[in-house]
Design a protein around this motif. Structure first.
Motif, PDB file in Angstrom:
ATOM      1  N   ASN A 104       8.241  14.137   0.107  1.00 59.81           N
ATOM      2  CA  ASN A 104       7.250  13.172   0.620  1.00 59.81           C
ATOM      3  C   ASN A 104       5.998  13.274  -0.240  1.00 59.81           C
ATOM      4  N   PRO A 105       6.085  12.789  -1.509  1.00 56.02           N
ATOM      5  CA  PRO A 105       5.042  13.097  -2.501  1.00 56.02           C
ATOM      6  C   PRO A 105       3.631  12.692  -2.084  1.00 56.02           C
ATOM      7  N   GLN A 106       3.480  11.504  -1.496  1.00 53.42           N
ATOM      8  CA  GLN A 106       2.127  11.034  -1.202  1.00 53.42           C
ATOM      9  C   GLN A 106       1.475  11.858  -0.090  1.00 53.42           C
ATOM     10  N   SER A 107       2.279  12.513   0.745  1.00 49.42           N
ATOM     11  CA  SER A 107       1.686  13.354   1.792  1.00 49.42           C
ATOM     12  C   SER A 107       1.018  14.576   1.172  1.00 49.42           C
ATOM     13  N   LEU A 108       1.380  14.902  -0.064  1.00 44.95           N
ATOM     14  CA  LEU A 108       0.780  16.058  -0.742  1.00 44.95           C
ATOM     15  C   LEU A 108      -0.184  15.622  -1.843  1.00 44.95           C
ATOM     16  N   GLY A 109      -0.671  14.403  -1.764  1.00 47.59           N
ATOM     17  CA  GLY A 109      -1.746  13.995  -2.651  1.00 47.59           C
ATOM     18  C   GLY A 109      -1.351  13.098  -3.814  1.00 47.59           C
ATOM     19  N   GLN A 110      -0.046  12.845  -4.012  1.00 47.24           N
ATOM     20  CA  GLN A 110       0.338  11.931  -5.098  1.00 47.24           C
ATOM     21  C   GLN A 110      -0.202  10.537  -4.780  1.00 47.24           C
ATOM     22  N   GLN A 111      -0.815   9.909  -5.777  1.00 46.86           N
ATOM     23  CA  GLN A 111      -1.399   8.586  -5.561  1.00 46.86           C
ATOM     24  C   GLN A 111      -0.363   7.494  -5.823  1.00 46.86           C
ATOM     25  N   PRO A 112      -0.418   6.410  -5.038  1.00 45.38           N
ATOM     26  CA  PRO A 112       0.521   5.312  -5.294  1.00 45.38           C
ATOM     27  C   PRO A 112       0.268   4.644  -6.645  1.00 45.38           C
ATOM     28  N   ILE A 113       1.277   3.988  -7.179  1.00 47.36           N
ATOM     29  CA  ILE A 113       1.161   3.241  -8.434  1.00 47.36           C
ATOM     30  C   ILE A 113       0.318   1.986  -8.151  1.00 47.36           C
ATOM     31  N   THR A 114      -0.764   1.822  -8.904  1.00 49.14           N
ATOM     32  CA  THR A 114      -1.727   0.748  -8.627  1.00 49.14           C
ATOM     33  C   THR A 114      -1.078  -0.635  -8.631  1.00 49.14           C
ATOM     34  N   PHE A 115      -0.285  -0.915  -9.663  1.00 57.01           N
ATOM     35  CA  PHE A 115       0.323  -2.249  -9.779  1.00 57.01           C
ATOM     36  C   PHE A 115       1.156  -2.589  -8.531  1.00 57.01           C
ATOM     37  N   PHE A 116       1.937  -1.633  -8.078  1.00 61.90           N
ATOM     38  CA  PHE A 116       2.786  -1.890  -6.905  1.00 61.90           C
ATOM     39  C   PHE A 116       1.933  -2.255  -5.687  1.00 61.90           C
ATOM     40  N   ARG A 117       0.863  -1.491  -5.485  1.00 59.62           N
ATOM     41  CA  ARG A 117       0.035  -1.732  -4.294  1.00 59.62           C
ATOM     42  C   ARG A 117      -0.752  -3.037  -4.400  1.00 59.62           C
ATOM     43  N   GLU A 118      -1.153  -3.385  -5.627  1.00 60.52           N
ATOM     44  CA  GLU A 118      -1.846  -4.675  -5.798  1.00 60.52           C
ATOM     45  C   GLU A 118      -0.925  -5.821  -5.377  1.00 60.52           C
ATOM     46  N   VAL A 119       0.308  -5.766  -5.856  1.00 56.03           N
ATOM     47  CA  VAL A 119       1.245  -6.853  -5.532  1.00 56.03           C
ATOM     48  C   VAL A 119       1.510  -6.893  -4.027  1.00 56.03           C
ATOM     49  N   LEU A 120       1.701  -5.718  -3.418  1.00 56.33           N
ATOM     50  CA  LEU A 120       1.970  -5.695  -1.972  1.00 56.33           C
ATOM     51  C   LEU A 120       0.818  -6.304  -1.178  1.00 56.33           C
ATOM     52  N   ALA A 121      -0.425  -5.940  -1.563  1.00 56.19           N
ATOM     53  CA  ALA A 121      -1.583  -6.458  -0.825  1.00 56.19           C
ATOM     54  C   ALA A 121      -1.652  -7.986  -0.939  1.00 56.19           C
ATOM     55  N   LEU A 122      -1.399  -8.490  -2.137  1.00 56.46           N
ATOM     56  CA  LEU A 122      -1.458  -9.945  -2.340  1.00 56.46           C
ATOM     57  C   LEU A 122      -0.356 -10.660  -1.543  1.00 56.46           C
ATOM     58  N   CYS A 123       0.822 -10.043  -1.471  1.00 57.46           N
ATOM     59  CA  CYS A 123       1.921 -10.673  -0.717  1.00 57.46           C
ATOM     60  C   CYS A 123       1.673 -10.574   0.787  1.00 57.46           C
ATOM     61  N   ASP A 124       0.984  -9.516   1.213  1.00 53.85           N
ATOM     62  CA  ASP A 124       0.695  -9.396   2.644  1.00 53.85           C
ATOM     63  C   ASP A 124      -0.331 -10.423   3.089  1.00 53.85           C
ATOM     64  N   TYR A 125      -1.219 -10.787   2.196  1.00 54.73           N
ATOM     65  CA  TYR A 125      -2.288 -11.721   2.566  1.00 54.73           C
ATOM     66  C   TYR A 125      -2.397 -12.749   1.445  1.00 54.73           C
ATOM     67  N   PRO A 126      -1.418 -13.654   1.371  1.00 53.61           N
ATOM     68  CA  PRO A 126      -1.343 -14.572   0.220  1.00 53.61           C
ATOM     69  C   PRO A 126      -2.548 -15.487   0.103  1.00 53.61           C
ATOM     70  N   ALA A 127      -3.362 -15.605   1.157  1.00 54.93           N
ATOM     71  CA  ALA A 127      -4.576 -16.421   1.060  1.00 54.93           C
ATOM     72  C   ALA A 127      -5.459 -15.926  -0.088  1.00 54.93           C
ATOM     73  N   LEU A 128      -5.359 -14.628  -0.405  1.00 56.01           N
ATOM     74  CA  LEU A 128      -6.136 -14.070  -1.522  1.00 56.01           C
ATOM     75  C   LEU A 128      -5.816 -14.752  -2.841  1.00 56.01           C
ATOM     76  N   LEU A 129      -4.575 -15.219  -2.965  1.00 50.53           N
ATOM     77  CA  LEU A 129      -4.145 -15.810  -4.237  1.00 50.53           C
ATOM     78  C   LEU A 129      -4.935 -17.065  -4.585  1.00 50.53           C
ATOM     79  N   ASP A 130      -5.503 -17.685  -3.571  1.00 48.22           N
ATOM     80  CA  ASP A 130      -6.257 -18.920  -3.810  1.00 48.22           C
ATOM     81  C   ASP A 130      -7.747 -18.675  -4.040  1.00 48.22           C
TER      82      ASP A 130
END
Lengths: 531, 531
Positions: A104-130
């Protein structure tokens, strides 16, 4: 020596079978790994005068029997210690619990990959795309990728149930990623997106296991999802031993011997589980070895269940990951020759996105009517979560040369993987310095699985506490250091040998302190119990 | 009349049991709903000279037998039609497929709730929380809520596996939400977060069902997740009939009669499933009725499995949702008196976030050792997805008076719920105008379940095609109009009666066209087959 050990193992196995039958008078499978938990002490502790209609005596005995050591007793102890530390700081000789029990890497401080999280955030709230501000907050390629994904979803409905196998466009991306990895075609229709690899494994066990007379060949040591799933589905775990002396080698002769033995007992063996890179054992299979396995499965009519969730986690230059799909195709075997399921997850690799519960299985070499049944079972749960689906597509199609994120992505990925390699090596070296401990190299995956030769006095002390000797050691380790590792008995081991599984995941700056604490503990333990 | 119908139903049920036993010579449950699919034609179509080791003849017969009509044959037909429309526009008398087969609001144009998506995006990419541009893009309370949630996650690790029951802080929020809803205490330790309600239902079935002699009382008509899950776990569906004549009334006398009948056949009945508001039937139970059900379960020692996923979907002013937990507590029954599991999901309500796969079960009235077993089974899959977990906490704790988002949130929610009420009414009225069709009111949930009195000639035509008459009607409807509804036989119905389930989810502006197409089709159908 291995032969007689295996025989002892089987003796325990058969004893537990008889025992469970006696207790429950029901059709039961037996798991050789957990005989300790089926002791009469355990059963007699269940109240029979319960005010509740449901009691531990009248639930499904397969549930009762199933065990999952990775989150078992030792973790409950650790959670209690953690609460104690919070309530009474300074009450122990350590100030934090270090969870090395689970990948469980992130529970021990590993940071998520920025690109992956950017895409997820945009897909979760697609209004941002506009919105124009978005350009300043997100990379150009994450915005572009999010647009692509949103457009792939019918009606751009990111909150709708998808096709039961997952969103078609994402499966296309994953198939293209597999094709690029392997150099052989992959088909989106063969991809079933799932909430992590675990539900996919359950799905296949559910499909294949008809009764306790159906067996599944599993490596010993194994990841206990397999034993748990086989138990829950009422089947029979047919163990084959990895050879610790040759770096946890997988010998087809051993698999064949166990298959014949199971057959002679009337077990119908349906599938062979191979975990590559190995969990908990960390070995990476050689291509030659994989060819033998493919040939064996083809000859014996076994489904090959290939757990390939650690495919990105290879730490030694002399080894390389090859998917079983690639290996079988390179042998000239196509869809009609070998039934193969490959499991992949977003939880592992360099990204370690465990909490997103994404993954897929690639199902090849099954008849259309059986595939229809797999689709039907998937459809009962409607679909896997869309965030996990999107992430699975990103993992199989990360930024490419020329993309704005490419360099930062490669830097993040490279830094995580090289640090994991360093950590694996430091911990392995430290373990090998301990008295009576030997530890194979972690060529891949996220674990070390050292053998500890426990003194007779320690074994007797454990038995006096009605505890397996390796669990006794691990509990002592936890109480003395706050480090949580899982006893080898949770994964299976040659009887009379003792191990534990320790992840390589604590952050690099914590490794020296862990090594010191572990070394001090082990010395004291040996001083107390040395014969 | 209902008595003899139920008897006919049971006859079919028993016939199918015998048939399956004969075919598979294995321990089998039988599902009364799907006898058609177990016809000899179906079995003989399976190849016995397959090149594959796994065939439909040698997979787990429980998988083979399980059916889930909501994504069954009719949906496959619709998907093929859709492909056809894309490839050959104008090839049919309609230009789009309208999926009324499944409660999937966002797939039909419903927009997600802004506040929920803002919080999800911020939690997916918490780096946004530190940037000044974020203030301009997100509401103040979504930023605050995201901070709260991120802080509740140990190490702020939004990508880590959580506790197997879900993140403690989110469970605290959910428990507080339940307490506010019910006016009775709720405990975070009783909450198990799950990937939607379906896995939670499976988990309980897996716990309770030991063999085909264990029965689960289910309403007929029922949501086919229940029949599918009971079949997959090898149990026995004990049907009790809802009374269509009294608006799908649930009479405890009927449940008692069916329980006694099952007992007399040696079935050990373990639980009663109640779906409130009803799926596919749309009724909302009166509190008095719920008290009788609680009392009955207590007296009979049955676990009450309360499917309460439509708790926000009530459209008539004279009815109100009451949770079974509230009802039982208001009767003075505590944790020692009644074993109750309440299922909730983020997929339904006004939000309809199906693809996020979030949900929970609140488990009360179970002994500590049984709860430990539930925890253990949850832990084998590690945890449910974190996005779904966060969403479940938001659904149970939406913006409050004074929050920046409060007014816009209430406007979005109100507009969706009032539009659903309007759509339910329009469709119900239209259906009631059709020759030979009667349709109870959708007081709640997302469905109408009209009865169609099919002419004898239509029934004969269906039989000639080896198709159930309601499926025959639904396929004709699909081919003529592009509207996908699910035959009543997928949910169960009094034998000799025919129904279909139609969601109320198409957007309001599409309803008139759907009504016109449905009416025209029905008239032509009746003209063709009228006796």
């Amino acid at each position: 020596m291995r032969k007689s050990a295996a025989d002892r193992f089987k003796h325990l196995f058969n004893r537990s079978l008889v025992f469970v039958r006696h207790q429950n008078q029901q059709h039961n499978s037996s798991s050789p790994l957990h005989y300790r938990l089926l002791s009469s002490a355990h059963f007699s502790s269940m109240a029979s005068d319960s005010p509740f209609p449901v009691t531990a005596q009248n639930i499904n005995p397969q549930v009762l029997q199933c065990q999952y050591a990775v989150r078992g007793e030792i973790v409950t102890l650790a959670q209690n210690l953690q609460k104690d530390l919070q309530a009474n700081p300074g009450s122990h000789s350590f100030d934090e619990i270090i969870y090395c029990n689970i990948g469980n890497p992130q529970s021990l401080g590993q940071q998520p990959i920025t690109f992956f999280r950017e895409v997820l955030a945009l897909c979760d709230y697609p209004a941002l795309l506009d919105k124009s501000e978005t350009q300043g907050l997100f990379s150009a390629d994450s915005i572009e990728r999010a647009w692509q994904i949103v457009e792939q979803i019918p009606g751009r409905a990111t909150g709708a149930y998808s096709h039961s196998q997952g969103i078609q466009g994402l499966r296309d991306t994953i198939a293209a990623g597999i094709q690029e990895r392997d150099g052989f075609p992959a088909n989106a229709n063969d991809i079933f997106l799932t909430d992590g690899a675990s539900p996919a494994v359950h799905m296949m066990m559910q499909l294949l296991i008809r009764s306790e007379n159906d067996g599944i060949l599993c490596p010993i040591p194994q990841y206990p999802l397999y034993s748990a799933s086989i138990t829950l589905h009422g089947g029979h775990l047919v163990p084959y031993y990895l050879d610790e002396a040759t770096g946890w080698g997988l010998e087809v002769s051993e698999v064949k011997k166990q298959l014949e033995d199971a057959k002679s007992k009337g077990i119908s063996v349906r599938a062979l589980v191979v975990i590559n890179p190995g969990n908990p054992t960390g070995q990476v299979l050689a291509e030659e070895n994989q060819r033998d396995i493919v040939e064996f499965c083809k000859q014996e009519g076994l489904v090959l269940l290939a757990d390939e969730v650690y495919q990105e986690n290879v730490y030694v230059p002399e080894k390389k990951f090859h998917s079983f799909k690639k290996v079988s195709r390179s042998m000239g075997y196509g869809d009609d020759d070998i039934s193969l399921v490959s499991f992949q997850s977003v939880s592992k690799g360099y990204h370690g996105e465990c909490g997103k519960r994404g993954g897929y299985m690639e199902v090849t070499g099954f008849s259309p009517d059986v595939r229809e049944q797999i689709y039907k079972v998937s459809s009962v749960n409607l679909c896997s979560n869309i965030t996990g689906q999107i992430l699975a597509s990103l993992v199989m199609s990360p930024p490419k040369v020329g993309d704005e994120s490419y360099e930062s992505f490669m830097a993040e990925k490279g830094s995580i993987l090289s640090s994991l390699a360093t950590r694996a090596k430091s911990l392995e070296e430290a373990l090998n310095k301990l008295e009576g401990v030997t530890c194979n190299k972690a060529e891949g995956a996220m674990y070390l699985f050292p053998q500890i030769r426990l003194p007779k006095k320690a074994i007797e002390a454990a038995e006096a506490e009605n505890t397996a000797p390796d669990a006794f050691y691990c509990k002592r380790l936890l109480n003395a250091t706050g480090v949580v590792v899982v006893p080898g008995s949770g994964f299976g081991q040659v009887p009379g040998t003792w191990h534990f599984r320790c992840t390589i995941l604590p952050q690099e700056d914590k490794i020296p302190a862990i090594v010191t604490r572990l070394t001090e503990f082990h010395e004291k333990f040996m001083d107390e119990f040395r014969d």
